[in-house]
Design a protein around this motif. Structure first.
Motif, PDB file in Angstrom:
ATOM      1  N   ALA A 200       0.919  -1.358  -0.033  1.00  0.00           N
ATOM      2  CA  ALA A 200      -0.104  -0.387  -0.172  1.00  0.00           C
ATOM      3  C   ALA A 200       1.432   1.091   0.096  1.00  0.00           C
ATOM      4  O   ALA A 200       0.916   1.635  -0.880  1.00  0.00           O
ATOM      5  N   THR A 201       2.099   0.993   0.642  1.00  0.00           N
ATOM      6  CA  THR A 201       3.138   2.138   0.548  1.00  0.00           C
ATOM      7  C   THR A 201       3.376   2.708  -0.460  1.00  0.00           C
ATOM      8  O   THR A 201       4.024   3.014  -1.197  1.00  0.00           O
ATOM      9  N   LEU A 202       3.764   1.404  -1.388  1.00  0.00           N
ATOM     10  CA  LEU A 202       4.040   1.456  -2.730  1.00  0.00           C
ATOM     11  C   LEU A 202       3.626   2.170  -3.370  1.00  0.00           C
ATOM     12  O   LEU A 202       3.841   2.651  -4.895  1.00  0.00           O
ATOM     13  N   VAL A 203       2.575   1.267  -3.295  1.00  0.00           N
ATOM     14  CA  VAL A 203       1.116   2.015  -4.817  1.00  0.00           C
ATOM     15  C   VAL A 203       0.575   3.306  -4.022  1.00  0.00           C
ATOM     16  O   VAL A 203       1.492   4.556  -5.286  1.00  0.00           O
ATOM     17  N   ALA A 204       1.099   3.950  -3.192  1.00  0.00           N
ATOM     18  CA  ALA A 204       0.885   5.665  -3.132  1.00  0.00           C
ATOM     19  C   ALA A 204       1.833   5.679  -3.462  1.00  0.00           C
ATOM     20  O   ALA A 204       1.941   7.463  -3.904  1.00  0.00           O
ATOM     21  N   GLN A 205       3.216   5.636  -2.966  1.00  0.00           N
ATOM     22  CA  GLN A 205       4.257   6.305  -3.570  1.00  0.00           C
ATOM     23  C   GLN A 205       4.172   6.539  -5.539  1.00  0.00           C
ATOM     24  O   GLN A 205       4.710   7.229  -5.964  1.00  0.00           O
ATOM     25  N   LEU A 206       3.890   5.531  -5.843  1.00  0.00           N
ATOM     26  CA  LEU A 206       4.133   4.810  -7.601  1.00  0.00           C
ATOM     27  C   LEU A 206       2.390   6.194  -7.768  1.00  0.00           C
ATOM     28  O   LEU A 206       2.820   7.190  -8.856  1.00  0.00           O
ATOM     29  N   ARG A 207       1.470   5.961  -7.412  1.00  0.00           N
ATOM     30  CA  ARG A 207       0.722   7.324  -7.356  1.00  0.00           C
ATOM     31  C   ARG A 207       0.933   8.609  -7.424  1.00  0.00           C
ATOM     32  O   ARG A 207       1.070   9.630  -8.754  1.00  0.00           O
ATOM     33  N   ALA A 208       1.901   8.786  -7.066  1.00  0.00           N
ATOM     34  CA  ALA A 208       2.375  10.384  -6.756  1.00  0.00           C
ATOM     35  C   ALA A 208       4.011  10.313  -7.658  1.00  0.00           C
ATOM     36  O   ALA A 208       3.801  11.507  -8.135  1.00  0.00           O
ATOM     37  N   ALA A 209       4.293   9.646  -7.622  1.00  0.00           N
ATOM     38  CA  ALA A 209       5.085   9.567  -9.442  1.00  0.00           C
ATOM     39  C   ALA A 209       4.103   9.820 -10.016  1.00  0.00           C
ATOM     40  O   ALA A 209       4.918  10.403 -11.268  1.00  0.00           O
ATOM     41  N   TYR A 210       3.444   9.238 -11.132  1.00  0.00           N
ATOM     42  CA  TYR A 210       2.744   9.264 -12.134  1.00  0.00           C
ATOM     43  C   TYR A 210       2.217  10.738 -12.465  1.00  0.00           C
ATOM     44  O   TYR A 210       1.724  10.593 -13.145  1.00  0.00           O
ATOM     45  N   GLY A 211       1.753  11.410 -10.340  1.00  0.00           N
ATOM     46  CA  GLY A 211       1.870  12.548 -11.265  1.00  0.00           C
ATOM     47  C   GLY A 211       2.713  13.565 -12.524  1.00  0.00           C
ATOM     48  O   GLY A 211       2.206  14.123 -13.132  1.00  0.00           O
ATOM     49  N   ARG A 212       4.314  13.370 -12.097  1.00  0.00           N
ATOM     50  CA  ARG A 212       4.688  13.567 -13.206  1.00  0.00           C
ATOM     51  C   ARG A 212       4.770  12.919 -14.561  1.00  0.00           C
ATOM     52  O   ARG A 212       5.520  13.387 -15.576  1.00  0.00           O
ATOM     53  N   HIS A 213       4.386  11.946 -14.528  1.00  0.00           N
ATOM     54  CA  HIS A 213       4.111  11.033 -15.774  1.00  0.00           C
ATOM     55  C   HIS A 213       2.769  10.757 -16.752  1.00  0.00           C
ATOM     56  O   HIS A 213       2.396   9.772 -16.814  1.00  0.00           O
ATOM     57  N   VAL A 214       1.552  11.570 -16.469  1.00  0.00           N
ATOM     58  CA  VAL A 214       0.106  11.335 -16.855  1.00  0.00           C
ATOM     59  C   VAL A 214       0.434  11.037 -18.235  1.00  0.00           C
ATOM     60  O   VAL A 214       1.394  12.016 -19.034  1.00  0.00           O
ATOM     61  N   GLY A 215       0.165  10.154 -19.067  1.00  0.00           N
ATOM     62  CA  GLY A 215       0.280  10.139 -20.535  1.00  0.00           C
ATOM     63  C   GLY A 215       1.583   9.582 -20.990  1.00  0.00           C
ATOM     64  O   GLY A 215       1.758   9.080 -22.260  1.00  0.00           O
ATOM     65  N   ASP A 216       2.313   8.776 -20.515  1.00  0.00           N
ATOM     66  CA  ASP A 216       3.328   8.260 -20.977  1.00  0.00           C
ATOM     67  C   ASP A 216       3.219   7.308 -21.426  1.00  0.00           C
ATOM     68  O   ASP A 216       2.514   6.091 -20.249  1.00  0.00           O
ATOM     69  N   PRO A 217       3.444   6.892 -22.073  1.00  0.00           N
ATOM     70  CA  PRO A 217       3.124   4.743 -22.578  1.00  0.00           C
ATOM     71  C   PRO A 217       3.463   4.094 -21.254  1.00  0.00           C
ATOM     72  O   PRO A 217       2.702   3.205 -21.126  1.00  0.00           O
ATOM     73  N   ALA A 218       4.765   3.901 -21.382  1.00  0.00           N
ATOM     74  CA  ALA A 218       5.525   3.067 -20.615  1.00  0.00           C
ATOM     75  C   ALA A 218       4.389   2.950 -18.696  1.00  0.00           C
ATOM     76  O   ALA A 218       3.980   1.297 -18.443  1.00  0.00           O
ATOM     77  N   TRP A 219       4.238   3.899 -18.516  1.00  0.00           N
ATOM     78  CA  TRP A 219       3.290   4.396 -17.178  1.00  0.00           C
ATOM     79  C   TRP A 219       1.854   3.282 -17.359  1.00  0.00           C
ATOM     80  O   TRP A 219       2.314   2.890 -16.660  1.00  0.00           O
TER      81      TRP A 219
END
Length: 322
Positions: A200-219
């Motif tokens: 759950a901690t990792l998923v929350a960190q992933l969600r925060a990082a995803y904000g910098r990569h919205v729309g990135d195909p790899a993400w």
């Protein structure tokens, strides 16, 4: 005298463009079919735990064997390999890529041939080249240490880390991801006693990082893969909790040395943007002593009793009759 109207010219151009698109599509599907056949033919039955059986007309796996190993329909896979115009989802292509043991470059090529949107960015995560000095730094650290990306792809580690995570570090690059392993790995022999809380901690960190990569195909591809593989991830992801990577207490289980308590500390690895080195320092005398023993080479091959039953190779399948 021939008169071409504006509408007629536009219609002719549209027809020509459509014809060109159809030609490109046929060429792409033909290339995809040939690529799949070539990758299938290089894998022997023994490579995937199947009996060699009798005489084979062609090298490598049969289509029905590959389809069964990948968990897809035999007819559907046959059509795909024949170059027919059928749709292939990211999840299905991912299963085929793993079964064919494609590396990152081959995987990206497969997705591009299958016309997955944004496929050009799919092969960029799990095999990022690290300068050799980064590995030397890891090997010199007397504590568990690793290098990961923002998506938790595991790029490098030292021997102490491998002693705690023997299954994760043996996985192929495309699957060597700490969050993926935490979500889908067996809990009985997991090195993490609080696997749900940690994921759950990792998923929350992933969600925060995803904000910098919205729309990135790899993400986008990675998140879709996790949602398909783990209902727990899908539910946690939908909660939209966010967190930043920070120093925190992390506990590990070791089959011979017991419970270890550490503090994780992260450092940016500037040589590869978006990566970080994570070092786990012991919190108490027992953990200090246990990690020192691992650093000295002791108990590195110890495994939980059930470890062997969760073999990395796919379970053997009975080949279809031919």
């Amino acid at each position: 005298m021939t008169v071409t109207t504006v509408n007629g010219a536009a219609s002719s151009a549209a027809s020509s463009a459509a014809s060109s698109a159809r030609t490109v599509g046929v060429t792409r599907r033909t290339e995809l079919a040939a690529f799949l056949r070539s990758r299938r033919e290089r894998i022997s039955p023994e490579d995937v735990g199947l009996p060699a059986g009798g005489r084979r007309r062609t090298a490598g796996l049969r289509r029905e064997e590959l389809a069964q190993l990948a968990g897809v329909g035999v007819t559907w896979y046959t059509w795909l390999e024949q170059g027919r115009p059928i749709h292939a989802s990211v999840q299905v292509l991912d299963a085929i890529a793993r079964t064919l043991r494609l590396d990152a470059t081959e995987r990206g090529h497969l997705f591009r041939l299958a016309e997955v949107p944004g496929a050009a960015g799919l092969a960029d995560c799990a095999e990022c080249p690290l300068p050799p000095e980064v590995q030397r730094v890891l090997d010199a650290i007397p504590y568990p240490a690793s290098v990961t990306t923002e998506r938790f792809d595991l790029l490098a580690w030292n021997g102490i880390y491998a002693a705690l995570f023997p299954r994760l570090t043996r996985l192929p690059p495309g699957d060597r991801n700490t969050l993926l392993s935490c979500l889908t790995g067996p809990e009985c022999c997991s090195p993490m006693p609080e696997q749900d809380k940690y994921s759950a901690t990792l998923v929350a960190q992933l969600r925060a990082a995803y904000g910098r990569h919205v729309g990135d195909p790899a993400w986008t591809h990675f998140i879709a893969r996790l949602q398909a593989l783990s209902p727990r991830f899908a539910a946690t992801w939908a909660e939209h909790d966010v967190a930043q990577s920070a120093s925190h207490t992390k506990r590990f289980r070791h089959p011979a040395l017991g419970l270890l308590s550490t503090t994780s500390t992260s450092f940016a690895v500037n040589a590869v943007p978006g990566t970080r080195m994570v070092v786990y320092t012991p919190n108490d005398a027992h953990s200090e002593s246990a990690i020192a023993r691992l650093a000295a080479g002791e108990e590195r091959t110890a495994r939980f009793p059930c470890f062997a039953s969760h073999d990395l190779e796919r379970a053997s399948l009975t080949p279809a009759a031919t």
